[in-house]
Design an enzyme around this catalytic site. Structure first.
Site, PDB file in Angstrom:
ATOM      1  N   GLY A  49       0.693  -1.014  -0.073  1.00 42.42           N
ATOM      2  CA  GLY A  49      -0.107   0.118   0.057  1.00 42.42           C
ATOM      3  C   GLY A  49       0.952   1.158   0.158  1.00 42.42           C
ATOM      4  O   GLY A  49       0.697   1.957   0.816  1.00 42.42           O
ATOM      5  N   TYR A 237     -16.879   5.120  13.491  1.00 44.42           N
ATOM      6  CA  TYR A 237     -15.467   4.552  13.623  1.00 44.42           C
ATOM      7  C   TYR A 237     -15.132   3.571  14.343  1.00 44.42           C
ATOM      8  O   TYR A 237     -15.500   2.210  14.153  1.00 44.42           O
ATOM      9  CB  TYR A 237     -14.376   5.482  13.428  1.00 44.42           C
ATOM     10  CG  TYR A 237     -13.147   5.274  12.603  1.00 44.42           C
ATOM     11  CD1 TYR A 237     -12.918   5.873  11.310  1.00 44.42           C
ATOM     12  CD2 TYR A 237     -12.354   4.301  13.077  1.00 44.42           C
ATOM     13  CE1 TYR A 237     -12.046   5.445  10.779  1.00 44.42           C
ATOM     14  CE2 TYR A 237     -11.183   4.199  12.470  1.00 44.42           C
ATOM     15  CZ  TYR A 237     -11.098   4.560  11.092  1.00 44.42           C
ATOM     16  OH  TYR A 237      -9.745   3.891  10.392  1.00 44.42           O
TER      17      TYR A 237
END
Length: 399
Positions: A49, A237
């Site tokens: 990533g 979240y």
């Protein structure tokens, strides 16, 4: 060649500027260089990533702060002669150019990082080109979908609360107005799928594959990135479907600690403007507030500042002492953001924000600028009415 201006749809900018992206990377490298080069850190680094956000920042810190050879994996769209690619493609190309100019080994793989094919290619490159072993593996994938390597099934994650609908003040970023956002809770299936996509399963598959191939150095370390935030964003979240995935990441780190010779940790980072965070409802408003408050208090950090601090003050300390960890064994780089005075100021400000005073009470203007910066726009040193080459090639293996 093309003349490129920003086009924003929802929380995505659909155009990118190659020159702007290159200059962004140059600035991040300069910020790292200012801190000086250290010889006592990682030498061979794999970043999964690696093309934007925290993954790119980690790669820059490793290469330009510690002279490490780096191998980056990502899934981006290359530019063609007539059409611009994704920002991550140009970021990775710029990193490669600057790293090679410095005499550092830099290689990239463009493909699905969740695939066994990507793992096989990485192992082959480590064996053939990197001296056989890596001493640091950074895991920084943020993806809404994951194709399972065993079955080919495509799983999608959900940015939703758990239990009850979430209602909150938010910014409609298309209209720059304050709205009431309401998000229905995730189903059990959506929660499970979010853990599959964003949890620790793939990180563990990577470490297991690297281990089995013998390409991890005896004292190899691995770190995966996470965010916890404060109770302002918890419903969507940490207490939502995404939080369940991040808790799975914590549990994975505990298991991986027994599989690597060095350490396996989750690093909890601060909130920053990335393509990933813009997609989370409420985040643009929270970010606009917290940036203003942290700037006023002199503790604001950007993406690169965070990774430089993680490497220098936590993982690879000059005096060789081990990093402090929290009770779950995590590296905490969100410590300044979560200070009582910062969060208290956020909570006091939250109910006061209206469409009329949005730009005055918060740094929403700064948020918007940083968001467009991600795609190479809003830079004073780029003439956006000039033609720019959209096809950029570099040392990258296409899977």
């Amino acid at each position: 060649m093309a003349i490129i201006h920003p086009k924003v749809r929802g929380f995505i900018c659909t155009t990118t500027h190659p020159k702007g992206c290159e200059l962004n990377v140059r600035d991040q490298i300069e910020a790292t260089r200012k801190l000086g080069v250290r010889e006592d850190g990682p030498k061979k680094v794999l970043v999964i990533g690696a093309s934007s956000g925290y993954g790119l920042a980690a790669r820059i810190t490793a290469a330009f702060g510690f002279k490490a050879d780096t191998l980056g994996v990502f899934f981006e769209k290359p530019g063609t002669e007539t059409k611009a690619g994704t920002a991550g493609w140009y970021n990775a190309a710029a990193f490669d150019k600057f790293a090679k100019a410095e005499g550092l080994y830099s290689k990239s793989i463009n493909g699905d990082a969740f695939s066994d094919e990507a793992r096989a290619k990485v192992i082959e490159l480590i064996k053939n080109e990197m001296g056989g072993q890596v001493d640091l593996v950074i895991y920084s994938l943020a993806s809404p979908v994951r194709k399972l390597p065993q079955t080919g099934e495509v799983i999608r994650s959900a940015l939703k609360p758990i239990g009850q609908p979430y209602k909150s003040t938010a910014i409609d970023t298309n209209k720059d107005t304050i709205i009431e956002a309401s998000i229905e809770p995730a189903t059990e299936q959506e929660i499970a799928d979010t853990v599959t996509v964003m949890g620790g399963q793939d990180w563990e598959l990577w470490i297991d594959a690297l281990n089995a191939a013998g390409v991890l150095a005896p004292q190899a370390r691995t770190v995966a990135f996470s965010y916890i935030g404060s109770d302002i964003t918890w419903p969507i979240y940490w207490h939502g479907a995404l939080g369940k995935a991040k808790q799975d990441l914590d549990e994975t780190a505990q298991r991986l600690a027994g599989k690597v010779g060095g350490s396996a940790n989750v690093a909890v980072l601060k909130s920053v403007v990335t393509q990933a965070s813009s997609a989370i409802p409420v985040m643009p408003l929270y970010l606009s507030m917290v940036f203003k408050i942290m700037q006023e208090k002199g503790v604001h950090e950007g993406t690169q500042d965070q990774l430089d601090r993680m490497f220098r003050d936590r993982m690879y300390r000059a005096d060789g002492s081990p990093a402090e960890l929290d009770e779950k064994g995590r590296l905490r780089l969100d410590d300044w953001e979560l200070r009582d005075d910062v969060q208290g100021a956020c909570k006091a400000l939250w109910p006061q924000v209206t469409t009329e005073n949005l730009f005055e009470l918060t740094d929403y203007a700064g948020y918007k600028k940083q968001f467009l910066n991600l795609f190479g726009f809003e830079r004073a040193d780029v003439n956006y009415d000039e033609d720019v080459a959209t096809e950029v090639k570099f040392d990258c293996v296409e899977l």
